[in-house]
Every structure is written in C-alpha cells, then in structure tokens.
Scaffold this motif. Structure first.
Motif, PDB file in Angstrom:
ATOM      1  N   ASP A  36     139.204  78.299   9.529  1.00 13.17           N
ATOM      2  CA  ASP A  36     138.845  77.422   9.549  1.00 13.17           C
ATOM      3  C   ASP A  36     139.557  76.564   9.862  1.00 13.17           C
ATOM      4  OD1 ASP A  36     135.873  75.996  10.210  1.00 13.17           O
ATOM      5  OD2 ASP A  36     136.600  74.612   8.575  1.00 13.17           O
ATOM      6  N   ASN A  37     140.408  76.703   9.272  1.00 14.69           N
ATOM      7  CA  ASN A  37     142.151  75.213   9.842  1.00 14.69           C
ATOM      8  C   ASN A  37     142.574  76.355  11.272  1.00 14.69           C
ATOM      9  OD1 ASN A  37     141.389  73.711   7.575  1.00 14.69           O
ATOM     10  ND2 ASN A  37     142.832  74.296   6.469  1.00 14.69           N
ATOM     11  N   ALA A  38     142.517  77.214  11.375  1.00 10.06           N
ATOM     12  CA  ALA A  38     143.513  78.452  11.816  1.00 10.06           C
ATOM     13  C   ALA A  38     142.134  77.921  13.220  1.00 10.06           C
ATOM     14  CB  ALA A  38     143.624  79.821  11.661  1.00 10.06           C
ATOM     15  N   ILE A  39     141.722  77.829  13.461  1.00 16.69           N
ATOM     16  CA  ILE A  39     140.648  77.380  14.507  1.00 16.69           C
ATOM     17  C   ILE A  39     140.767  76.503  15.430  1.00 16.69           C
ATOM     18  CG2 ILE A  39     138.039  77.968  15.218  1.00 16.69           C
ATOM     19  CD1 ILE A  39     137.504  79.672  13.211  1.00 16.69           C
ATOM     20  N   LYS A  40     140.673  75.381  14.373  1.00 19.01           N
ATOM     21  CA  LYS A  40     140.134  73.580  14.323  1.00 19.01           C
ATOM     22  C   LYS A  40     141.904  73.391  14.855  1.00 19.01           C
ATOM     23  CE  LYS A  40     135.995  73.173  12.376  1.00 19.01           C
ATOM     24  NZ  LYS A  40     135.567  72.642  10.259  1.00 19.01           N
ATOM     25  N   GLY A  41     143.048  74.264  14.115  1.00 16.19           N
ATOM     26  CA  GLY A  41     144.406  73.445  13.885  1.00 16.19           C
ATOM     27  C   GLY A  41     144.508  73.365  15.506  1.00 16.19           C
ATOM     28  N   LYS A  42     145.943  72.786  15.909  1.00 22.78           N
ATOM     29  CA  LYS A  42     146.593  72.719  16.936  1.00 22.78           C
ATOM     30  C   LYS A  42     147.795  72.620  16.865  1.00 22.78           C
ATOM     31  CE  LYS A  42     143.243  71.540  20.432  1.00 22.78           C
ATOM     32  NZ  LYS A  42     142.329  72.820  20.026  1.00 22.78           N
ATOM     33  N   THR A  43     148.519  73.688  17.646  1.00 23.85           N
ATOM     34  CA  THR A  43     149.652  74.285  17.814  1.00 23.85           C
ATOM     35  C   THR A  43     150.354  72.960  18.178  1.00 23.85           C
ATOM     36  OG1 THR A  43     149.878  75.716  19.919  1.00 23.85           O
ATOM     37  CG2 THR A  43     149.640  76.507  17.036  1.00 23.85           C
TER      38      THR A  43
END
Ligand code: F6P
Length: 328
Positions: free
Chosen positions: A306-313
C-alpha cells in the motif's frame, strides 16, 4: 522457517525491465532451495486469467540471468481490472494449487496485486521492476541501473557527432512522471541542461543558459529531456522554440525510446534481482503477505504494498545542484 506455502507462482507485469529474468530465476531457484514448487505465469495477469502457466524448476531458468526482457512475457491486462477477470484468475490459480504469488512489476502491477489480495485473501509479494526508478520503498528498481548505462552510452555517441558539427542536441529519455533517468544520465553524460518533470526551468531560462554556455566557448551542447518534462513541450517543440529564439546552433533531436528498456542487465541489476527474489520468496514462506521488497542502505527491506503504491519517490536535490555547477 514455517513452510506453510507449498506452491508459488511468479509473473512479470507492466513495462519490461532488464533484470526481470534474473529475478524470475531467483524466485524459481529460491523455491527449489526450500523444496517449494514454482509455476511461471505467462503475460502477467492476462496469463493468470487465461490459465497460461508452466511449472518451473531450477534448470528451467538456466541461461537467463544475462538476458534482457522477460522470458515470461509481460502485459498490461485490462481484464484484470474487472472483478470478473480477477475471479477467473483466482479460479485458475486455485486449480493449479498455487498458494502465493510474486509479482515483478511497477506500481500499476502492485495495485492489481493488492486488490487481488483484498478480494481473495491471496498472499502476494512485489518485486519492483521498472527502468523509471519511480517506486517508493527502494533506492533502486530493477532495470534502472542498466537503463542509465544504456542512455549514457547513447549520449556519449551523440556527443561525438554533436561536437563534430557544432550542434545542439535535445535527447529525450524515458521517465513519464519522474526525472531520475534524465538527471543521472544528464550529469554522467555532461549535459548542459537537464529538463525533468519535477522542476520547471522555463523556456527563457533554457535559452539564456544555452547562450551563456556559448559565450563561454562551448561549441556544441547536449540537453537531456525526460519525456514527462514540466515545461510541457515535446522535444520537437523545444527544438522549434530554440531554433526561433537562439542563433548560431544547428539543433537536432534524438528520442532514445524503447532501446532504453532492452539489453543485458548490468552486474548491479543482476545482483539486486537475485537478492530481491530470495527475499520475496522467503517472506512469503514466513507467512507474510502484501509487501514489496526493496533496497535501503544496501539491505533488503520490506515496504507494505500500500505504501509502495501511494508513496512518491523524490528527486535528489543534491544531484540537481551538482548538475547546475557542472554546466558552468
Ligand atoms: O516502463 C516505464 C516506461 O518506460 C515509461 O518511462 C514510458 O513512458 C513507458 O514505459 C512506455 O511504455 P509502453 O510503450 O510500454 O507503453
């Protein structure tokens, strides 16, 4: 290790990236090492819907660590976005006796995995594979390092011809939403300017800066442009603008395109893929689900999908500053 899962499936999904084969190999061999059966799913989620599976053992992944692309093929399945599509996929995978799934792909592929898990409680693990390096939770996605080397090689070659003719080249690199490829290869390739989606340099400043370089004695120039650049003009419009507003340069455009996605993976990508495959399988075997494996401080770490999808690099601001100083 509580070995609850007896059979794991692996698939590659979305845009292919160098290192995907090395990751498939690692998943298959880690399964073999732990005495777990492994199944390859062809063409990503579409293959799951159509039941396109093949049992894989340690020997079936021989000779692929050095190959670009993906032997499992890849797809962006529209059908998997529907409930009916996912139901078909679930029935097929259940029939095949699969109890856990490793998805090698980008955030779109992870979104599919998460929905699938939420609907069927099916254990899923993500391995980040995309040349864009735009996934939160890892400093490097699979394929990024290889793509950087491919692009730098191309820029070096273009520079040879640019300097022979006193030309200004706009070189477009991939990066739909992020400028990681552009920023790194721009610095490594000695670009005068780098245009990225995260920063709006502005057309006037671009021309001003190119003029300044010219005045200090530069006879040719390279501008690296990410395809999603914030100025909002495509690379041909940029050329037109510079043609009209700047004198003394013969301007050319080079769009590197999909060659950036191909080629033998670099040593870095092969090692990263091997580490990620081991971590993904062993995490599933530990009874954990809904994580993405990633590289952080040279360690394999887990990030909730979930975090990998929502987080931004984030773009590295220090690199931006270095690039500014280098173009002096
Ligand atoms: O894999 C990501 C990416 O390389 C983007 O940078 C690019 O915009 C996109 O894929 C193009 O992919 P395709 O041609 O497969 O749609």
């Amino acid at each position: 290790m509580p070995n609850r899962i007896k059979k794991i499936a692996v698939l590659t999904s979305g845009g292919d990236a160098p290192g995907m084969n090395a990751a498939v190999r690692s998943v298959v061999r880690t399964c073999a090492y732990h005495g777990v059966e492994c199944v390859g799913v062809y063409r990503g989620y579409q293959g799951m819907i159509e039941g396109d599976f093949k049992p894989m053992d340690a020997r079936s992944v021989r000779g692929i660590i050095n190959k670009g692309g993906t032997i499992l093929k890849s797809a962006r399945s529209k059908e998997f976005r529907t409930k009916e599509g996912r139901e078909k996929a679930f029935q097929n995978i259940k029939k095949a006796g699969v109890e856990g799934l490793v998805i090698i792909g980008g955030d779109g592929s992870f979104t599919g995995a998460l929905v699938f898990n939420q609907e069927y409680g099916f254990p899923v693990m993500g391995i980040p594979g995309t040349i864009d390096n735009d996934i939160f939770g890892t400093t490097h996605t699979l394929g990024f390092d290889t793509a950087l080397n491919t692009v730098v090689d191309a820029i070096d070659k273009i520079r040879d011809t640019a300097s022979s003719h006193n030309r200004l080249f706009f070189i477009e690199v991939m990066g739909r939403d992020v400028g990681h490829i552009a920023l790194n290869t721009g610095i490594a390739g000695g670009a005068e300017e780098i245009l990225i989606p995260e920063e709006d340099l502005g057309l006037d400043r671009l021309v001003e800066s190119l003029n300044k370089s010219k005045k200090t004695g530069k006879t040719s120039s390279i501008v690296v442009v990410a395809e999603g650049d914030k100025i909002g003009k495509n690379i041909f419009e940029l050329k037109e603008y510079v043609d009209e507003n700047m004198e003394g340069y013969d301007v050319r455009v080079s769009v590197l395109g999909h060659m950036q996605r191909g080629g033998a993976p670099s040593c870095f990508d092969r090692v990263l893929a091997s580490r990620m495959g081991v971590k993904a399988v062993e995490t599933l075997l530990n009874g954990q689900t809904n994580y993405m494996v990633g590289l952080q401080n040279n360690k394999m770490e887990l990030t909730p999908l979930d975090n990998a999808i929502k987080g931004k690099t984030k773009i590295n601001l220090e690199l931006l500053r270095v690039s500014d100083i280098m173009s002096t």
